[in-house]
Write an enzyme that holds these catalytic residues in place. Structure first.
Site, PDB file in Angstrom:
ATOM      1  N   TRP A 156       0.817  -1.222   0.000  1.00 15.97           N
ATOM      2  CA  TRP A 156       0.000   0.000   0.000  1.00 15.97           C
ATOM      3  C   TRP A 156       0.851   1.272   0.000  1.00 15.97           C
ATOM      4  O   TRP A 156       0.335   2.343  -0.275  1.00 15.97           O
ATOM      5  CB  TRP A 156      -0.947   0.015   1.209  1.00 15.97           C
ATOM      6  CG  TRP A 156      -0.261  -0.207   2.530  1.00 15.97           C
ATOM      7  CD1 TRP A 156      -0.166  -1.390   3.208  1.00 15.97           C
ATOM      8  CD2 TRP A 156       0.457   0.750   3.317  1.00 15.97           C
ATOM      9  NE1 TRP A 156       0.559  -1.227   4.361  1.00 15.97           N
ATOM     10  CE2 TRP A 156       0.951   0.079   4.459  1.00 15.97           C
ATOM     11  CE3 TRP A 156       0.733   2.116   3.182  1.00 15.97           C
ATOM     12  CZ2 TRP A 156       1.712   0.730   5.448  1.00 15.97           C
ATOM     13  CZ3 TRP A 156       1.482   2.763   4.160  1.00 15.97           C
ATOM     14  CH2 TRP A 156       1.956   2.063   5.274  1.00 15.97           C
ATOM     15  N   LYS A 180      -1.651  -8.590  -7.525  1.00 12.88           N
ATOM     16  CA  LYS A 180      -2.625  -8.470  -6.441  1.00 12.88           C
ATOM     17  C   LYS A 180      -2.213  -7.261  -5.594  1.00 12.88           C
ATOM     18  O   LYS A 180      -1.243  -7.325  -4.846  1.00 12.88           O
ATOM     19  CB  LYS A 180      -2.680  -9.717  -5.560  1.00 12.88           C
ATOM     20  CG  LYS A 180      -3.996  -9.763  -4.775  1.00 12.88           C
ATOM     21  CD  LYS A 180      -3.915 -10.330  -3.388  1.00 12.88           C
ATOM     22  CE  LYS A 180      -3.335  -9.420  -2.365  1.00 12.88           C
ATOM     23  NZ  LYS A 180      -4.133  -8.226  -1.988  1.00 12.88           N
ATOM     24  N   GLY A 237       6.514  -6.680   0.843  1.00 11.45           N
ATOM     25  CA  GLY A 237       5.670  -6.617   2.035  1.00 11.45           C
ATOM     26  C   GLY A 237       6.453  -7.061   3.254  1.00 11.45           C
ATOM     27  O   GLY A 237       7.684  -6.966   3.284  1.00 11.45           O
ATOM     28  N   SER A 238       5.750  -7.603   4.230  1.00 10.37           N
ATOM     29  CA  SER A 238       6.399  -7.917   5.501  1.00 10.37           C
ATOM     30  C   SER A 238       7.201  -9.215   5.428  1.00 10.37           C
ATOM     31  O   SER A 238       6.908 -10.116   4.620  1.00 10.37           O
ATOM     32  CB  SER A 238       5.348  -8.047   6.607  1.00 10.37           C
ATOM     33  OG  SER A 238       4.595  -9.224   6.406  1.00 10.37           O
ATOM     34  N   GLU A 259      10.924  -8.743  -1.458  1.00  7.42           N
ATOM     35  CA  GLU A 259      11.452  -7.463  -0.938  1.00  7.42           C
ATOM     36  C   GLU A 259      10.685  -7.207   0.352  1.00  7.42           C
ATOM     37  O   GLU A 259       9.518  -6.850   0.332  1.00  7.42           O
ATOM     38  CB  GLU A 259      11.252  -6.352  -1.964  1.00  7.42           C
ATOM     39  CG  GLU A 259      12.067  -5.114  -1.662  1.00  7.42           C
ATOM     40  CD  GLU A 259      11.273  -4.060  -0.909  1.00  7.42           C
ATOM     41  OE1 GLU A 259      11.368  -4.060   0.343  1.00  7.42           O
ATOM     42  OE2 GLU A 259      10.575  -3.273  -1.546  1.00  7.42           O
ATOM     43  N   LEU A 260      11.362  -7.473   1.471  1.00 14.17           N
ATOM     44  CA  LEU A 260      10.659  -7.504   2.760  1.00 14.17           C
ATOM     45  C   LEU A 260      11.027  -6.280   3.603  1.00 14.17           C
ATOM     46  O   LEU A 260      11.665  -5.359   3.121  1.00 14.17           O
ATOM     47  CB  LEU A 260      10.970  -8.829   3.452  1.00 14.17           C
ATOM     48  CG  LEU A 260      10.732 -10.061   2.544  1.00 14.17           C
ATOM     49  CD1 LEU A 260      11.127 -11.344   3.236  1.00 14.17           C
ATOM     50  CD2 LEU A 260       9.296 -10.127   2.052  1.00 14.17           C
ATOM     51  N   CYS A 293       9.969   1.116   3.299  1.00 15.01           N
ATOM     52  CA  CYS A 293      10.846   0.065   3.838  1.00 15.01           C
ATOM     53  C   CYS A 293      12.283   0.547   3.993  1.00 15.01           C
ATOM     54  O   CYS A 293      13.042  -0.030   4.759  1.00 15.01           O
ATOM     55  CB  CYS A 293      10.855  -1.153   2.923  1.00 15.01           C
ATOM     56  SG  CYS A 293       9.235  -1.809   2.656  1.00 15.01           S
ATOM     57  N   GLU A 393      10.785  -2.093  12.727  1.00  9.36           N
ATOM     58  CA  GLU A 393      10.540  -0.968  11.837  1.00  9.36           C
ATOM     59  C   GLU A 393       9.345  -0.173  12.395  1.00  9.36           C
ATOM     60  O   GLU A 393       8.261  -0.748  12.576  1.00  9.36           O
ATOM     61  CB  GLU A 393      10.142  -1.617  10.510  1.00  9.36           C
ATOM     62  CG  GLU A 393      10.339  -0.885   9.291  1.00  9.36           C
ATOM     63  CD  GLU A 393       9.991  -1.755   8.075  1.00  9.36           C
ATOM     64  OE1 GLU A 393       9.340  -2.815   8.190  1.00  9.36           O
ATOM     65  OE2 GLU A 393      10.382  -1.334   6.991  1.00  9.36           O
TER      66      GLU A 393
HETATM   67  C1  SIN Z   1       9.834   0.645  -0.106  1.00  5.43           C
HETATM   68  O1  SIN Z   1       9.814  -0.495  -0.536  1.00  5.43           O
HETATM   69  O2  SIN Z   1       9.179   0.976   0.847  1.00  5.43           O
HETATM   70  C2  SIN Z   1      10.683   1.669  -0.792  1.00  5.43           C
HETATM   71  C3  SIN Z   1      10.504   1.593  -2.219  1.00  5.43           C
HETATM   72  C4  SIN Z   1      11.384   2.532  -2.949  1.00  5.43           C
HETATM   73  O3  SIN Z   1      12.072   3.339  -2.353  1.00  5.43           O
HETATM   74  O4  SIN Z   1      11.370   2.442  -4.156  1.00  5.43           O
END
Ligand code: SIN
Length: 492
Positions: A156, A180, A237-238, A259-260, A293, A393
Site C-alpha cells: 500500500w 494483487k 511486504g512484511s 522485498e521484505l 521500507c 521498523e
Molecule cells: C519501499 O519499498 O518501501 C521503498 C521503495 C522505494 O524506495 O522504491
C-alpha cells in the site's frame, strides 16, 4: 476538497483475461485514511475466478513471448507516457486511498513512469552471448528467454510505483504479470489497468498480459501459486508474509523475489556536513512520513555532534506542515490505518518507559475535519538497541536517536539487526565513506544520500529483508531464463 473520479466504472472489481470483471466474493471497503470515509467498495474475486485469471495469465505469457522485442519495447514505453499523461488523476486516487501527501503522490507517478522508461531501454540493449568454446568443434550460444507468467503482490505504500517496478521489466522481458494490490489501496492499480488496456490495444499487444486481481490475499495467492502456469512470484511486504509465501512456493520450486521489511540505520559521523546530513535525513525519514521500507529507522549519531545534529533536525521538523494530504502544503498526512498509528504509539511508549526522552512531538495531532490518524513528527533521544523502536521498523514519523563513540561501534550497531535492506552513512571523509558503505550488511546504501531509490538501481535486500533485485538492467534479468544451445560443427 474535490474527490477524484476513482475509475470509470465503480462496479469494476478486477481486470483479468483482458477485461474488467465484476467481483464474485465479498466486498472490500477502501477507506480514505485522512477522513475514515469509505471511498469505494470493491467486490473481490473468489478462488475459482482467480484460478481462471491465472490460466489466462499463462495464455498471455505465450502471446508475450511471441511478441517481437520492438513491440514489447513500444508497449512499455507507451505505458510510461500513459502514466505521465494521467498524472493528476492517478495522484489524486493514490492520495485518497493511501493518505500520501499530494505533492509526493505526483512524485510517485513520475517515479513509476521511470521504471517503464528504464525497462524499455534495458530490453532494447539486452543481448545473449556466445562464450569462447574450449573445443574446436563446439559453439555455445546463450539465449535469454522470458520466464513466463508471473504473479506480483504489491504494498500500500507505493500503490503505483511498486506495480511499475515489477510489471515494466516483466513485460519488457516478454512475460505476463498478474498483480494483487494491497486491500488498502486497490484503486490506483485498477485505474492503471485502464491505461494498460488502452495502450495494449494501441500498440497491438495482448491485453491479458497484465491483470489486477483484488480480493482476499490468501485465497488469491494460493490460486496463483498453485496454478501450473505461474512461473514466478514477486512480493513486496512484511517478512512474516514473505516467509509464508516462500513456503507455499517451495513445493513447486517456484522462482521468488521477496522485498521484505527493513530497519535502516542512518549513521552521522562528527566529520559530516551537518546541514547536508540533516537535509538527507529529512528525505529518508519524511518520505511518506517514514512509511517506506528504506526509511531511516535508527539514527546513530557520533556523540560529539548528536546535540547539534538533533537541534538542526528539530528546527526542520517543526516546520513540517501536518494536515490533509490533499492540501498542497501538507508534508505529513495521516498514517495509513489504525494499526499503523497504534504501532507508532507503542514504540514511543516503550522507548519512554525504558528511559528515552521525547525531544519533539510524541503524540497524535488533531487535524480539523480529519480522522484521528495523524502523528506528530517526533524525536526520541537516548534510545538503546533493546527498545522496540530500534528492534522493529516503526513505519512512522519518529526519529529514534542513539549515540556511538567510534566507527567500529557505529558499524556494529548498524548491522545488529536481522534486517538488511538499506543503510545510510553521512561523512565528508572519503575513505570512511567507502569503508562504512562496504561494511554495512544491506542491499542499498545511501552515502551522503537520503533518497537512494532510482529506477536504474537494483533494489532489494538481504537477511530478513529478503532476496532478489528489482530495477535497472538487473531487474530485467529477474524475468529472464537463460538457455544455452551447444552446437557441434563438422570441419571435414
Ligand atoms: C519501499 O519499498 O518501501 C521503498 C521503495 C522505494 O524506495 O522504491
Amino acid at each position: 476538497m474535490q474527490q477524484p473520479r476513482l475509475f470509470s466504472d465503480p462496479q469494476v472489481a478486477s481486470f483479468a483475461e483482458g477485461r474488467f470483471l465484476d467481483g464474485d466474493a465479498s466486498e472490500i471497503e477502501v477507506l480514505d485514511p485522512a477522513t475514515g470515509a469509505v471511498l469505494a467498495r470493491v467486490r473481490g474475486i473468489q478462488g475459482a475466478t482467480a484460478a481462471r485469471a491465472a490460466e489466462a495469465n499463462g495464455v498471455a505469457a505465450r502471446a508475450m513471448r511471441a511478441l517481437p522485442v520492438d513491440r514489447r519495447v513500444a508497449l512499455v514505453r507507451a505505458l510510461g507516457a500513459g502514466v505521465r499523461a494521467d498524472r493528476d488523476r492517478l495522484a489524486a486516487i493514490l492520495t485518497a486511498e493511501s493518505g500520501k501527501p499530494i505533492v509526493e503522490s505526483r512524485g510517485e507517478v513520475e517515479y513509476a513512469a521511470t521504471f517503464f522508461d528504464n525497462a524499455a531501454a534495458a530490453a532494447e540493449m539486452a543481448a545473449g552471448d556466445m562464450p569462447a568454446a574450449r573445443a574446436a568443434d563446439r559453439r555455445v550460444v546463450v539465449l535469454r528467454e522470458p520466464v513466463g507468467a508471473t504473479f506480483a503482490i504489491t504494498p500500500w505504500n507505493f500503490p503505483l510505483a511498486m506495480v511499475a517496478r515489477k510489471l515494466a521489466p516483466a513485460l519488457a522481458a516478454g512475460c505476463s504479470q498478474a498483480v494483487k494490490p494491497s486491500e488498502e489501496t486497490p484503486l490506483t492499480a485498477l485505474a492503471f489497468a485502464e491505461i494498460f488496456a488502452r495502450t495494449a490495444d494501441a500498440v497491438g499487444a495482448p491485453r491479458g498480459a497484465f491483470s489486477v486481481v483484488v480480493g482476499d490475499a490468501a485465497t488469491i495467492a494460493r490460486a496463483f501459486i498453485e496454478h501450473p502456469a505461474t512461473r514466478k512470484l514477486t512480493f513486496t511486504g512484511s517478512t512474516e508474509v514473505g516467509r509464508i509465501l516462500a513456503a507455499q512456493c517451495a513445493p513447486r520450486l517456484m522462482r521468488t523475489a521477496l522485498e521484505l521489511g527493513g530497519n535502516a540505520p542512518l549513521i552521522v559521523f562528527g566529520d559530516a556536513d551537518l546541514d547536508r546530513a540533516v537535509e538527507q535525513a529529512m528525505l529518508t525519514k519524511f518520505r511518506f512520513m517514514g512509511q517506506t521500507c528504506i526509511s531511516a529507522n535508527r539514527f546513530l549519531l557520533e556523540a560529539g555532534i548528536a546535540g547539534d545534529f538533533l537541534a538542526r533536525l528539530e528546527a526542520r521538523m517543526r516546520a513540517l506542515a501536518v494536515g490533509d494530504p490533499r492540501d498542497e502544503r501538507t508534508r505529513v498526512g495521516p498514517l495509513v490505518n489504525d494499526a499503523a498509528i497504534a504501532k507508532v504509539e507503542r514504540h514511543v511508549a516503550d522507548a519512554v518507559a525504558r528511559g528515552a526522552r521525547v525531544r519533539l512531538g510524541g503524540a497524535r495531532v488533531k487535524v480539523a475535519g480529519c480522522a484521528d490518524r495523524f502523528f506528530a513528527p517526533t524525536i526520541l533521544e537516548n534510545c538503546t538497541p533493546s527498545m522496540d523502536c530500534a528492534r522493529e521498523e516503526t513505519f512512522g514519523p519518529v526519529v529514534a536517536a542513539m549515540t556511538f563513540a567510534s566507527e567500529r561501534e557505529a558499524v556494529e550497531l548498524a548491522n545488529a539487526s536481522p534486517s538488511g535492506l538499506a543503510g545510510y552513512v553521512m561523512t565528508q571523509d572519503a575513505d570512511r565513506l567507502w569503508r562504512v558503505a562496504e561494511a554495512l550488511d544491506c542491499g542499498v546504501v545511501g552515502a551522503n544520500d537520503g533518497a537512494p531509490s532510482a529506477a536504474e538501481a537494483p533494489f532489494g535486500g538481504r537477511k530478513d529483508s529478503g532476496f532478489g533485485r528489482e530495477g535497472g538492467a538487473h531487474g530485467l534479468d529477474a524475468y529472464v531464463d537463460l538457455k544455452y544451445i551447444s552446437l557441434r560443427v563438422r570441419h571435414d
